[in-house]
Design an enzyme around this catalytic site. Structure first.
Site, PDB file in Angstrom:
ATOM      1  N   HIS A  42       0.837  -1.195   0.000  1.00 36.45           N
ATOM      2  CA  HIS A  42       0.000   0.000   0.000  1.00 36.45           C
ATOM      3  C   HIS A  42       0.873   1.247   0.000  1.00 36.45           C
ATOM      4  O   HIS A  42       2.088   1.157   0.180  1.00 36.45           O
ATOM      5  CB  HIS A  42      -0.984   0.011   1.175  1.00 36.45           C
ATOM      6  CG  HIS A  42      -0.405   0.326   2.509  1.00 36.45           C
ATOM      7  ND1 HIS A  42       0.333  -0.566   3.249  1.00 36.45           N
ATOM      8  CD2 HIS A  42      -0.467   1.459   3.249  1.00 36.45           C
ATOM      9  CE1 HIS A  42       0.693  -0.007   4.394  1.00 36.45           C
ATOM     10  NE2 HIS A  42       0.228   1.224   4.415  1.00 36.45           N
ATOM     11  N   HIS A  54       0.708   5.742   0.854  1.00 38.46           N
ATOM     12  CA  HIS A  54       0.039   6.943   1.342  1.00 38.46           C
ATOM     13  C   HIS A  54       0.683   8.122   0.630  1.00 38.46           C
ATOM     14  O   HIS A  54       1.900   8.135   0.437  1.00 38.46           O
ATOM     15  CB  HIS A  54       0.244   7.134   2.845  1.00 38.46           C
ATOM     16  CG  HIS A  54      -0.261   6.020   3.685  1.00 38.46           C
ATOM     17  ND1 HIS A  54      -1.596   5.800   3.900  1.00 38.46           N
ATOM     18  CD2 HIS A  54       0.407   5.056   4.371  1.00 38.46           C
ATOM     19  CE1 HIS A  54      -1.737   4.748   4.697  1.00 38.46           C
ATOM     20  NE2 HIS A  54      -0.532   4.286   4.989  1.00 38.46           N
ATOM     21  N   TYR A  68      11.752   4.332  -0.034  1.00 37.39           N
ATOM     22  CA  TYR A  68      10.598   4.684  -0.873  1.00 37.39           C
ATOM     23  C   TYR A  68       9.706   5.703  -0.183  1.00 37.39           C
ATOM     24  O   TYR A  68       8.521   5.482   0.020  1.00 37.39           O
ATOM     25  CB  TYR A  68       9.809   3.424  -1.233  1.00 37.39           C
ATOM     26  CG  TYR A  68      10.695   2.285  -1.652  1.00 37.39           C
ATOM     27  CD1 TYR A  68      11.477   2.370  -2.804  1.00 37.39           C
ATOM     28  CD2 TYR A  68      10.791   1.133  -0.884  1.00 37.39           C
ATOM     29  CE1 TYR A  68      12.321   1.346  -3.182  1.00 37.39           C
ATOM     30  CE2 TYR A  68      11.615   0.085  -1.260  1.00 37.39           C
ATOM     31  CZ  TYR A  68      12.378   0.205  -2.409  1.00 37.39           C
ATOM     32  OH  TYR A  68      13.208  -0.822  -2.774  1.00 37.39           O
TER      33      TYR A  68
END
Length: 179
Positions: free
Chosen positions: A59, A61, A147
């Site tokens: 996932h 954000h 990342y």
């Protein structure tokens, strides 16, 4: 089906959470260069400013500021997801509904979006994005997660390098957008 409404305010800043369909996958970090290219090509056609972004294995954000007069973040997510998916081999399992709709089984259909309300809301979401690799125990120091726009925020003087941890000796390439 639910009647879900999204907040739409032109030119504003939004926080997003986007998940893979397979929550045990590492596809996003394994294919980080493809994800970066998908974002880059989308921004070239549909501009937005990346305030913050963190990519985790399954996932991500992020927080975007849209251009004045523009509130179409949904189009941007559709283009990013499509650009990413179309360049991957179709080996993922798909549900009957996904096959019927000719959809890939890579992304969850929906995503979480939140319209940033004020400076405090902005800071809370900005910090949440950058804290996420520690929250999920991927690293012991934020500087060790490659990342994330955390590295850009450090370079801009927003955070000290040891925010929530010790300084890192790594000066690696973190991509054009810091993730």
């Amino acid at each position: 089906m639910s009647n879900y409404r999204r907040a739409r305010a032109p030119g504003e800043t939004y926080f997003f959470t986007v998940n893979l369909y397979d929550r045990k996958s590492d596809l996003l970090v394994r294919e980080i260069d493809l994800l970066r290219e998908s974002v880059r090509s989308t921004r070239a056609r549909h501009p937005f400013y990346i305030e913050a972004w963190v990519v985790l294995p399954e996932h991500m954000h992020c927080m975007w500021k849209l251009p004045p007069g523009d509130n179409d973040f949904a189009l941007r997510w559709q283009v990013i997801k499509f650009a990413f998916s179309k360049r991957l081999r179709a080996v993922e399992p798909r549900t009957v509904n996904q096959r019927r709709r000719a959809e890939r089984g890579i992304w969850q259909r929906r995503y979480w979006e939140h319209l940033i309300r004020d400076a405090q809301d902005y800071q809370q979401h900005f910090d949440y994005i950058h804290y996420n690799p520690l929250k999920h125990n991927y690293v012991g120091r934020l500087a060790d997660w490659p990342y994330s726009s955390f590295h850009r925020a450090v370079a801009m003087g927003i955070y000290p390098e040891d925010w929530c941890g010790r300084p890192s000796d790594d000066t690696g390439d973190f991509g054009e957008y810091g993730f």
